[in-house]
Design a protein around this motif. Structure first.
Motif, mmCIF file in Angstrom:
data_model
loop_
_atom_site.group_PDB
_atom_site.id
_atom_site.type_symbol
_atom_site.label_atom_id
_atom_site.label_comp_id
_atom_site.label_asym_id
_atom_site.label_seq_id
_atom_site.Cartn_x
_atom_site.Cartn_y
_atom_site.Cartn_z
ATOM 1 N N ASP A 30 -6.748 -2.616 -12.837
ATOM 2 C CA ASP A 30 -6.551 -3.583 -11.751
ATOM 3 C C ASP A 30 -6.880 -2.931 -10.418
ATOM 4 O O ASP A 30 -6.672 -1.728 -10.234
ATOM 5 N N SER A 31 -7.367 -3.735 -9.481
ATOM 6 C CA SER A 31 -7.666 -3.249 -8.135
ATOM 7 C C SER A 31 -6.674 -3.811 -7.134
ATOM 8 O O SER A 31 -6.189 -4.936 -7.282
ATOM 9 N N CYS A 32 -6.413 -3.033 -6.102
ATOM 10 C CA CYS A 32 -5.525 -3.439 -5.022
ATOM 11 C C CYS A 32 -6.165 -4.571 -4.224
ATOM 12 O O CYS A 32 -7.326 -4.470 -3.818
ATOM 13 N N HIS A 33 -5.397 -5.621 -4.005
ATOM 14 C CA HIS A 33 -5.899 -6.770 -3.248
ATOM 15 C C HIS A 33 -6.178 -6.401 -1.787
ATOM 16 O O HIS A 33 -7.045 -6.997 -1.151
ATOM 17 N N CYS A 35 -6.726 -2.916 -0.365
ATOM 18 C CA CYS A 35 -7.667 -1.819 -0.088
ATOM 19 C C CYS A 35 -8.731 -1.632 -1.173
ATOM 20 O O CYS A 35 -9.613 -0.802 -1.023
ATOM 21 N N SER A 36 -8.631 -2.364 -2.264
ATOM 22 C CA SER A 36 -9.583 -2.342 -3.382
ATOM 23 C C SER A 36 -9.539 -1.081 -4.242
ATOM 24 O O SER A 36 -10.359 -0.918 -5.126
ATOM 25 N N MET A 37 -8.593 -0.177 -3.992
ATOM 26 C CA MET A 37 -8.465 1.001 -4.855
ATOM 27 C C MET A 37 -7.935 0.579 -6.223
ATOM 28 O O MET A 37 -7.227 -0.415 -6.344
ATOM 29 N N THR A 38 -8.263 1.346 -7.246
ATOM 30 C CA THR A 38 -7.736 1.092 -8.582
ATOM 31 C C THR A 38 -6.251 1.427 -8.592
ATOM 32 O O THR A 38 -5.831 2.442 -8.040
ATOM 33 N N ASP A 59 -1.912 -1.295 -4.974
ATOM 34 C CA ASP A 59 -1.759 0.068 -5.489
ATOM 35 C C ASP A 59 -0.593 0.796 -4.848
ATOM 36 O O ASP A 59 -0.107 1.782 -5.387
ATOM 37 N N CYS A 63 0.385 -1.175 1.092
ATOM 38 C CA CYS A 63 -0.715 -2.147 1.075
ATOM 39 C C CYS A 63 -0.161 -3.569 1.041
ATOM 40 O O CYS A 63 -0.636 -4.448 1.759
ATOM 41 N N HIS A 67 -0.589 -6.365 3.936
ATOM 42 C CA HIS A 67 -1.222 -7.653 3.619
ATOM 43 C C HIS A 67 -0.291 -8.817 3.963
ATOM 44 O O HIS A 67 -0.774 -9.883 4.393
#
Length: 143
Positions: A30-33, A35-38, A59, A63, A67
């Motif tokens: 899954d990716s962080c909504h 920062c997009s990190m896994t 993540d 974050c 958000h």
């Protein structure tokens, strides 16, 4: 008669799609909504679920907190964070206790960690120092 049955089926299907419950966290994929990190850290991940049932995964708690500045809180049905002492287990974020301590690194560098109880956060505070927060205090700090 046929219309009634069709209407009942449609209502039933719509109600199934709007459950306010956590989505399973797929650590490592899954990716962080935000920062997009896994999402890999099972002690610091978080998510919130809207009242319509849409889950947003993060993540790190920081974050999610960042958000949430862009989200109408009246649309959120559930806030969740990982429990530091039970990796991978989600807690109700509004009931958790928080510590910001350089002694416990988090994925995005805010050193923010959640605990299931006051006793647990106090023990971590005694060991690592830092600042303790309730959910409301944490929300205020990030706003």
């Amino acid at each position: 008669m046929r219309r009634k049955v069709l209407l009942m089926v449609m209502i039933g299907l719509l109600s199934l799609g709007c459950k306010v419950e956590p989505a399973p966290m797929q650590y490592g994929s899954d990716s962080c909504h935000f920062c997009s990190m896994t999402i890999v850290d099972q002690q610091h991940a978080a998510q919130f679920v809207t009242k319509k049932g849409k889950a947003f995964k993060f993540d790190a708690m920081e974050c999610m907190m960042n958000h949430l500045k862009q989200v109408d809180s009246s649309e959120v049905g559930l806030y969740l964070v990982n429990d530091y002492h039970a990796p991978g287990e989600l807690l109700d974020a509004t009931q958790a206790q928080y510590l910001i301590s350089k002694g416990i690194p988090s994925p995005m560098g805010e050193f923010l960690t959640a605990f299931a109880s006051k006793e647990a956060v106090n023990a971590a505070f005694e060991e690592h120092g830092g600042e303790r927060y309730s959910w409301e205090e944490l929300r205020n700090r990030f706003n």
